[in-house]
Write a protein that holds these residues in place. Structure first.
Motif: not given
Length: 462
Positions: A304, A308, A312, A319, A355, A358-360, A362-363, A372
């Motif tokens: 993860w 990240e 990011a 994270g 990861y 929880a980011t891509r 969900k968005a 999450d």
């Protein structure tokens, strides 16, 4: 004369010898009689009026305490650090209140429905209110549950109770900062009875239709410690909550990442009781389950963090903690069936996938899974459950996976995950709708702005 004196001196010695020999024979006979009368040791073939294994019992008592620590304080602190300061009290109180509520429900009915024989779909009521747990503590004998034959049933009940507690507590990560406390209590209580209990019976019950240990099972699903029962189950229910409640009015960064670090650390330590304790004995399988849990967790935390860092451009404490939890989740169903190499692969894959979820993910879909729950527990649980069918090794858990030529086990795992997702989603939505129609699910906009701590509980965290 000398002969007579010698005889007089020798006679008392002979007499004492005869007495000692008689006493020895008597003690031997007594010991033999006691041994013959002693109750047999509890095992898979002897389940009534037997003596539990003290080593197994000690390990399971320890495991129960470790798993309880995962919810209070572990999960409470992990979630509490991630929310805004005005909602910390409500968040940690949710974990505490769920612990109390589920303890009572498990005592009343959930244990019996989940872990006693009944039908392939739900257990019986012979242990409602924990009736019929017969034992004689003075003589050290009991009547264990066949699912845990070497330990007292009371210890097995407490161990499984902690699983029943943490599963609905995980759901709170999805609806954090916007659900009424009263609605939460009703939803969790009904969900524990109508979702958790039957699914636990399907996968772990003695006659469950997905239980790999049941010769008559329709589909033999490998789930050592709760990939489907705990994590897919809680993750999907969390997603349903997020969809029903809608997005929060506003969001903000975690208010205290140190609390989240402490909570994640307690979860990591407690998880050894979760996974290694699921062997329900202090033996080689427990030892391997502990080893692979450590390996997968570390692999997922680093995976993860790396993902990240690449995406990011910086690694974060939240994270790496989230990645470690994702690894714990993913190795849970596999922990009794895979070896170190499989654990390394499962952890690394889960870290990256969770990861992205929880980011891509969900968005992309726009749902507000606040902490999450679905991204880590739903996706991580499904990933671990399916990969169990890939990396299962016969010498560790008795069942081969695809890596040893049994590709059919992957099919079993996928079917099990799909069944749990479908049932959980439908019933969770029904319960949520009923609660919404009666008392309402969501706090008012003004209460949400004010913060749940003050609005619902009249207290704040300073």
């Amino acid at each position: 004369m000398m002969f007579g004196i010698s005889l007089q001196k020798i006679s008392p010695a002979l007499h004492r010898g005869f007495l000692a020999g008689g006493a020895l024979l008597t003690s031997v006979a007594t010991a033999a009689a006691q041994a013959a009368a002693a109750p047999p040791a509890c095992d898979a073939k002897t389940l009534t009026e037997c003596t539990p294994n003290s080593g197994d019992t000690a390990w399971m008592l320890t495991s129960m305490a470790l798993v309880l620590m995962m919810t209070v304080p572990g999960l409470g602190l992990f979630y509490g650090g991630l929310v805004r300061k005005k909602n910390v009290g409500d968040t940690v109180m949710t974990s505490f209140a769920i612990t109390c509520l589920i303890t009572i429900l498990f005592t009343a009915v959930t244990y019996s429905l989940a872990f006693r024989a009944g039908t392939p779909f739900v257990g019986g009521l012979d242990r409602a209110l924990l009736q019929g747990i017969l034992s004689d503590t003075a003589k050290g004998i009991g009547n264990p549950n066949p699912l845990a034959p070497t330990i007292p049933e009371s210890v097995y009940i407490c161990f499984q109770m902690t699983f029943a507690i943490i599963t609905p507590a995980l759901i709170a990560g999805a609806f954090a900062e916007r659900m009424k406390f009263s609605a939460m209590m009703w939803f969790i209580g009904l969900w524990a009875i109508f979702v958790y209990a039957p699914i636990a019976h399907w996968v772990w019950g003695p006659d469950g239709f997905l239980n790999s240990g049941n010769d008559a099972a329709y589909v033999k699903v490998l789930d050592f410690a709760g990939g489907t029962v705990v994590h897919v189950n809680s993750g999907v229910a969390g997603l349903m909550c997020a969809l029903m409640l809608g997005r929060r009015e506003a969001t903000a960064p975690p208010h205290n990442v140190v609390l989240t670090f402490i909570g994640a650390s307690l979860l990591w330590v407690g998880w050894f009781g979760f996974n290694a304790g699921s062997a329900v004995s202090a033996g080689m399988q427990a030892g391997m389950a502990m080893a692979v849990t450590q390996i997968a967790t570390a692999a997922a935390g680093l995976a993860w963090m790396a993902a990240e860092w690449i995406v990011a451009k910086r690694p974060t404490l939240v994270g790496i903690c989230s990645g470690a939890v994702a690894g714990l989740v993913a190795i849970t169903p596999a922990s009794g069936f895979v070896g170190p190499a499989g654990a390394l692969a499962i952890g690394a894959i889960a870290g990256v996938l969770c990861y992205l979820a929880a980011t891509r993910l969900k968005a992309a879909f726009g749902y507000d899974d606040a902490l999450d729950c679905f991204g880590i527990h739903g996706v991580g649980g499904a990933t671990g459950a399916i990969l169990t069918g890939v990396f299962a090794i016969s010498q560790y858990g008795g069942t081969s996976g695809w890596i040893e030529g049994n590709a059919g086990q992957i099919v079993n795992q996928v079917i099990g995950v799909a069944i749990v997702i479908a049932y959980d989603a439908i019933v969770s939505l029904i319960i949520l709708k009923l609660v919404d129609l009666t008392i309402g699910l969501r706090v008012s906009p003004d209460e949400e702005v004010e913060g749940l701590d003050l609005a619902l509980h009249g207290e704040t965290v300073q």
